[in-house]
Design an enzyme around this catalytic site. Structure first.
Site, PDB file in Angstrom:
ATOM      1  CB  CYS A 196      27.359 -27.402  82.971  1.00 18.29           C
ATOM      2  SG  CYS A 196      29.104 -27.806  82.972  1.00 18.29           S
ATOM      3  CB  CYS A 248      27.985 -22.764  80.557  1.00 21.18           C
ATOM      4  SG  CYS A 248      27.849 -23.793  82.054  1.00 21.18           S
ATOM      5  CB  CYS A 259      30.884 -24.838  83.877  1.00 24.35           C
ATOM      6  SG  CYS A 259      31.536 -24.819  82.196  1.00 24.35           S
ATOM      7  CB  CYS A 298      27.539 -26.393  79.292  1.00 23.34           C
ATOM      8  SG  CYS A 298      29.318 -26.132  79.416  1.00 23.34           S
TER       9      CYS A 298
END
Length: 199
Positions: A43, A77, A74, A47
């Site tokens: 991430c 994000c 992810c 995030c």
């Protein structure tokens, strides 16, 4: 499934980096990326997903380095700057459900585990699979219950608990809805078939 394939020794977060992760500080976006070993996902610092445990976090200088260590981007994000295909995201969801069907799996829990929003999970999963995550989870549970009924002598209540359905009455109702038979009828029919084969 825990992520254990990182080919280089993990870089742990400094206190400054950890503070940025906990505070979702967008000022640190692009300066580092963090990966969570227990989910296999990486991430941006900003995030908004559920904060991980610090001991499960590894730090990478770029998305490419995180990907090289076999972490996935992810969905929420989008740290690599492009969107993960919906089909791949749904595959991650089905694998997660198949691995953890015996646990409580509310929509928010699924969202936290794969870093997505509950609304997007529900909409995308239903569009691609033709069923909701909750319905798919129940299907997997009944499939596993069917296997236990025919391969073990566990009481019905223990079969129900083993697949994540602790209310035996609800289990029986759901089982009959999806198979057309009660758990006892299903087991007895299987035993009758075995007896015929043994003759």
């Amino acid at each position: 499934m825990p992520h254990t394939k990182s080919p280089i020794p993990p870089v742990l977060p400094t206190q400054e980096q950890w503070d940025a992760i906990i505070q979702n500080d967008s000022a640190y976006d692009g300066t580092f990326f963090y990966a969570v070993k227990t989910t296999g996902i990486y991430c941006r610092p900003s995030c908004k997903s559920k904060p991980p445990l610090q001991q499960h976090v590894e730090i990478f200088p770029s998305p490419d380095r995180a990907a090289a260590a076999q972490f996935r981007p992810c969905k929420r994000c989008k740290p690599e700057g492009r969107q993960l295909p919906d089909e791949e995201w749904v595959l991650q969801l089905t694998e997660l459900i198949q691995q953890r069907y015996a646990e409580p799996l509310p929509l928010q829990e699924l969202a936290d585990r794969i870093h997505g929003s509950p609304y997007h999970i529900q909409r995308t999963f239903s569009r691609i699979m033709g069923t909701t995550p909750a319905e798919y989870t129940q299907q997997i549970r009944i499939q596993q219950a069917s296997r236990l009924l025919t391969t073990t002598k566990l009481p019905i209540t223990e079969v129900a608990a083993a697949v994540g359905l602790t209310n035996a009455s609800h289990f029986s109702t759901l089982f009959r809805k999806l198979t057309g038979k009660t758990p006892t009828e299903y087991r007895n029919l299987s035993l009758e078939k075995e007896a015929l084969l043994d003759e």
